[in-house]
Each structure stands twice: as C-alpha cells, then as structure tokens.
Design a protein around this motif. Structure first.
Motif, PDB file in Angstrom:
ATOM      1  N   ASP A  76       0.856  -1.081  -0.207  1.00 32.73           N
ATOM      2  CA  ASP A  76       0.158  -0.179  -0.086  1.00 32.73           C
ATOM      3  C   ASP A  76       1.127   0.996  -0.396  1.00 32.73           C
ATOM      4  O   ASP A  76       0.709   2.130  -0.860  1.00 32.73           O
ATOM      5  CB  ASP A  76      -0.749   0.177   1.117  1.00 32.73           C
ATOM      6  CG  ASP A  76      -1.717  -1.068   1.441  1.00 32.73           C
ATOM      7  OD1 ASP A  76      -2.084  -1.602  -0.120  1.00 32.73           O
ATOM      8  OD2 ASP A  76      -2.193  -1.451   2.001  1.00 32.73           O
ATOM      9  N   ALA A  77       1.619   1.270   0.660  1.00 28.65           N
ATOM     10  CA  ALA A  77       2.969   2.591   0.698  1.00 28.65           C
ATOM     11  C   ALA A  77       3.645   2.671  -0.555  1.00 28.65           C
ATOM     12  O   ALA A  77       3.498   3.987  -1.528  1.00 28.65           O
ATOM     13  CB  ALA A  77       3.568   2.103   1.925  1.00 28.65           C
ATOM     14  N   VAL A  78       4.204   1.583  -1.186  1.00 27.74           N
ATOM     15  CA  VAL A  78       5.028   1.783  -2.641  1.00 27.74           C
ATOM     16  C   VAL A  78       3.540   2.377  -3.525  1.00 27.74           C
ATOM     17  O   VAL A  78       3.746   2.989  -4.481  1.00 27.74           O
ATOM     18  CB  VAL A  78       4.934   0.571  -2.942  1.00 27.74           C
ATOM     19  CG1 VAL A  78       5.257   1.264  -4.580  1.00 27.74           C
ATOM     20  CG2 VAL A  78       6.232   0.168  -2.065  1.00 27.74           C
ATOM     21  N   ALA A  79       2.661   1.696  -3.920  1.00 31.62           N
ATOM     22  CA  ALA A  79       1.569   2.331  -4.622  1.00 31.62           C
ATOM     23  C   ALA A  79       0.799   3.652  -4.369  1.00 31.62           C
ATOM     24  O   ALA A  79       1.164   4.164  -5.131  1.00 31.62           O
ATOM     25  CB  ALA A  79       0.265   1.153  -4.288  1.00 31.62           C
ATOM     26  N   ARG A 127       9.790  -7.289  -2.875  1.00 34.62           N
ATOM     27  CA  ARG A 127       8.604  -7.369  -4.369  1.00 34.62           C
ATOM     28  C   ARG A 127       7.459  -6.366  -4.035  1.00 34.62           C
ATOM     29  O   ARG A 127       7.335  -6.462  -5.453  1.00 34.62           O
ATOM     30  CB  ARG A 127       7.947  -8.844  -3.339  1.00 34.62           C
ATOM     31  CG  ARG A 127       6.405  -9.771  -3.508  1.00 34.62           C
ATOM     32  CD  ARG A 127       6.369 -10.290  -2.337  1.00 34.62           C
ATOM     33  NE  ARG A 127       4.467 -10.887  -3.221  1.00 34.62           N
ATOM     34  CZ  ARG A 127       3.491 -10.229  -2.718  1.00 34.62           C
ATOM     35  NH1 ARG A 127       3.447  -9.260  -1.892  1.00 34.62           N
ATOM     36  NH2 ARG A 127       2.274 -10.403  -3.059  1.00 34.62           N
ATOM     37  N   ALA A 128       6.778  -5.723  -3.352  1.00 31.65           N
ATOM     38  CA  ALA A 128       5.783  -4.722  -3.386  1.00 31.65           C
ATOM     39  C   ALA A 128       6.333  -3.285  -4.443  1.00 31.65           C
ATOM     40  O   ALA A 128       5.850  -2.836  -5.120  1.00 31.65           O
ATOM     41  CB  ALA A 128       5.984  -3.944  -2.095  1.00 31.65           C
ATOM     42  N   ALA A 129       7.762  -3.189  -4.254  1.00 32.67           N
ATOM     43  CA  ALA A 129       8.503  -2.246  -5.517  1.00 32.67           C
ATOM     44  C   ALA A 129       8.304  -2.391  -6.658  1.00 32.67           C
ATOM     45  O   ALA A 129       9.233  -0.920  -7.912  1.00 32.67           O
ATOM     46  CB  ALA A 129       9.154  -1.684  -5.100  1.00 32.67           C
ATOM     47  N   TYR A 130       9.181  -3.658  -7.463  1.00 30.55           N
ATOM     48  CA  TYR A 130       9.198  -4.303  -8.085  1.00 30.55           C
ATOM     49  C   TYR A 130       8.559  -3.941  -9.642  1.00 30.55           C
ATOM     50  O   TYR A 130       9.046  -2.848 -10.874  1.00 30.55           O
ATOM     51  CB  TYR A 130       9.405  -6.017  -7.947  1.00 30.55           C
ATOM     52  CG  TYR A 130       9.545  -6.498  -9.564  1.00 30.55           C
ATOM     53  CD1 TYR A 130      10.885  -6.071  -9.698  1.00 30.55           C
ATOM     54  CD2 TYR A 130       8.243  -7.610 -10.466  1.00 30.55           C
ATOM     55  CE1 TYR A 130      11.270  -6.851 -11.565  1.00 30.55           C
ATOM     56  CE2 TYR A 130       8.965  -6.852 -11.765  1.00 30.55           C
ATOM     57  CZ  TYR A 130       9.839  -7.144 -12.689  1.00 30.55           C
ATOM     58  OH  TYR A 130      10.231  -7.765 -13.262  1.00 30.55           O
TER      59      TYR A 130
END
Ligand code: COA
Ligand code: NAP
Length: 263
Positions: A76-79, A127-130
C-alpha cells in the motif's frame, strides 16, 4: 571521461526504515542532493519528524507508518508513493532489529522477530516495489552488516538474517539486472550515535574498544554511509551490480582479528 554526478534533482527515492540513524542519514543525503523522498517505519512520531526534515525544493517528503513485516502495508505504501510521485528511482531497504542474545537463551520468537524484520521485510519491500521501479535505471540498496559473513557471538539471529539479505541482493542482481535495475548492499561497520551501536556497545569503554578495532581508528558516521549510497545510486556506479560493499574502515577485512589488533 565524464565527472561523476551526484545530483538527484527530481529523482524519487524511497527509504524503508528511513526515520532514524543510518537510514535517516541516507535519506538526508539524497534530499540534500535534490531527490524527492518517501520514508517508512513503525512509529508515526518518527515518520512525522523525518518528513519534516526531508522536504526540499523538489517537494515535501512523504511518510508512511508501517511495519515491514506486514506485506500488504508495504504494498500500500509503495502504491501510494508511486501514485503521488511516479516510478521509484532509488529504493533503500534498511529496517532492522537487533539485540545481543546468547543463542542458547534465544526464544523462537526472538529469532523470528529479527529474521522477519530484516529478511522477510527486505523481501516484502523488494516484492512490493518491483512493479514501481524505473526500468531501466533504478538502483536498489539494501542494508547489510558484517554479521552477514563474519560469525559473531550473541548475534546468531542477526547473522542469519543479514546473510539472507545479502543473498536476496545477489539473486535480484541476477534477475533484475536484466531489466536495468542494479541491486547492491552496503555493510556499515560500527557507526557512532546509532541505535545499533547503542545496543551492541552500550558503555563508553565498549564504544572505545569498537573504535580502536577499526583499522582507520574511528567509528563511522552516518554521512560515511550516505555518501557511498549516493555513489551506488549514481551513474558513476552504472556497472556495479550484486555487490556487498563494506563501509567499515577496514574492520571486516580482519573481523575478530581486527578487534584483537585494536587491543
Ligand atoms: N534478548 C532476548 N530476546 C529478546 C530481546 C533481548 N534483548 N529483546 C526482545 N527479545 C525477544 C522477546 O522476548 C520476544 O520473544 P518471546 O515472545 O519469546 O518473549 C521477541 O524477541 C520479540 O520481542 P518483541 O518486543 O515482541 O518484538 P517487537 O516486534 O516489538 O520488536 C525487536 C522487535 C525485538 C527487534 C526490537 O528490539 C525492535 O523493535 N528493534 C528495532 C530497533 C533496532 O533494533 N535498531 C537497531 C538496528 S541494527
Ligand atoms: P535504527 O536507528 O534503529 O534504524 C532502524 C530503522 O528501521 C528505524 O527507522 C526504525 O523505525 C525502523 N524499523 C525497525 N523495525 C521496523 C519494522 N518492523 N518495520 C518498519 N520499520 C522498522 O538503527 P541503525 O543502527 O541506524 O541501523 C540502520 C541499519 O543499518 C540497519 O539495517 C542495521 O542492521 C544496519 N547496520 C547498522 C550498524 C550500526 O553501527 N548502527 C552497523 C551495521 C549495520 P521505527 O522504530 O519507527 O520502526
């Protein structure tokens, strides 16, 4: 030949665990170089203070209160950061936990807490940032530690977790290097004025021993680490991928021998 350029004006930099100590120093280094920052850690107060310190002409910093053990919170933070700022040019993963504990006395939950924060947390961040990374061109910097390859008493949990972080770095360098994303680690030595050193060397005598153990004769500063991160994220390091770079005044060249030689 071109002169190395450490200007990050307009670049988007996200630092997980970037609200105190070394990671905040890294975030400040990028903010001073013109980057737009995002920082994340558990404590809302620390996030607020870091956000207040990291704004610059490129815009205000964005802050996220989260635990890196919570995979969805990291997603959620990356998005949120990417929707406000665009793709991530530099990603720093530095959230970590450490306490000295003898292996025989360490509970399963104690071991798990450190592995979950350092290793699983790094996986969650990667994984989140990819999908949000600038491709080609992004640079990822993970925070390692000498414990990753030098066994240390009272630090089995940290040794295991940081060794895993180094292999995440090296594996992603293979996979994501193909897409123009460089993945490296920095491995700080004893850094003065940090929570990590406070926990491992709590007395003035222990701090003096730590400083003397370093071949260069002093503890490091957060700026010593930040400067290497700026280099790693810059075009000057365009061919550096899959490296774990000790920034420790030479301590890890000898490990415990360095400590013995320090007297
Ligand atoms: N010695 C032995 N075990 C310890 C310990 C210590 N000094 N400190 C914590 N633990 C154990 C706890 O007893 C618990 O295990 P248990 O359930 O079997 O009793 C387990 O670790 C988790 O502790 P808890 O306090 O619930 O974890 P947390 O998730 O709130 O905090 C830590 C995580 C323990 C890593 C905490 O020290 C932390 O938040 N550290 C972040 C800051 C930091 O370490 N900075 C330096 C980075 S190098
Ligand atoms: P620090 O100030 O405690 O920094 C840790 C940061 O991570 C803080 O911002 C903390 O903020 C955050 N954090 C901790 N647990 C988290 C979690 N579960 N989820 C999200 N954020 C979390 O420690 P430091 O000593 O500067 O260490 C920084 C990094 O350098 C670590 O990776 C450490 O292993 C490495 N390192 C340090 C040294 C040293 O000498 N200090 C040496 C070698 C390596 P919150 O409390 O708000 O969550």
């Amino acid at each position: 030949m071109t002169t190395p350029n450490f200007d990050f004006t307009g670049k988007n930099v996200m630092v997980f665990g970037g609200t105190s100590g070394i990671n905040l120093g890294i975030a400040k280094g990028f903010a001073a170089a013109g980057a737009r920052l995002g920082v994340a850690s558990r404590s809302q107060d620390k996030v607020d203070a870091a956000v207040a310190a990291l704004g610059n002409d490129a815009g205000p910093a964005l802050g996220f209160s989260l635990d890196v053990r919570d995979a969805q919170a990291v997603v959620d933070a990356v998005a949120s950061f990417a929707s406000e700022r665009g793709t991530i040019d530099v990603l720093v993963s530095g959230a970590a936990g450490n306490f000295p504990a003898a292996a025989a006395a360490l509970s399963p939950n104690g071991f798990k807490a450190v592995v979950d924060i350092d290793l699983m947390g790094t996986f969650h961040v990667m994984r989140a940032a990819y999908g949000a990374l600038t491709k080609p061109g992004a640079s990822i910097i993970n925070l390692s530690a000498p414990q990753a390859w030098i066994a240390m008493p009272m630090q089995m949990h940290v040794c295991a977790a940081k060794a895993g972080v180094d292999m995440v770095t090296r594996t992603l360098a293979l996979e994501w290097g193909r897409e123009g994303v460089r993945v490296n680690s920095v491995s700080p030595g004893p850094i003065e004025g940090t929570e990590g050193m406070e926990r491992l060397a709590p007395t003035p005598e222990a701090k003096e021993r730590s400083a003397k153990a370093v071949p260069l004769g002093r503890m490091g500063t957060v700026e010593d680490i930040a400067d290497v991160c700026l280099f790693l994220a810059s075009d000057a390091a365009r061919y550096v991928n899959g490296a774990v770079i000790p920034v420790d005044g030479g301590w890890s060249a000898g490990g415990m021998l360095s400590t013995a030689m320090g007297g």
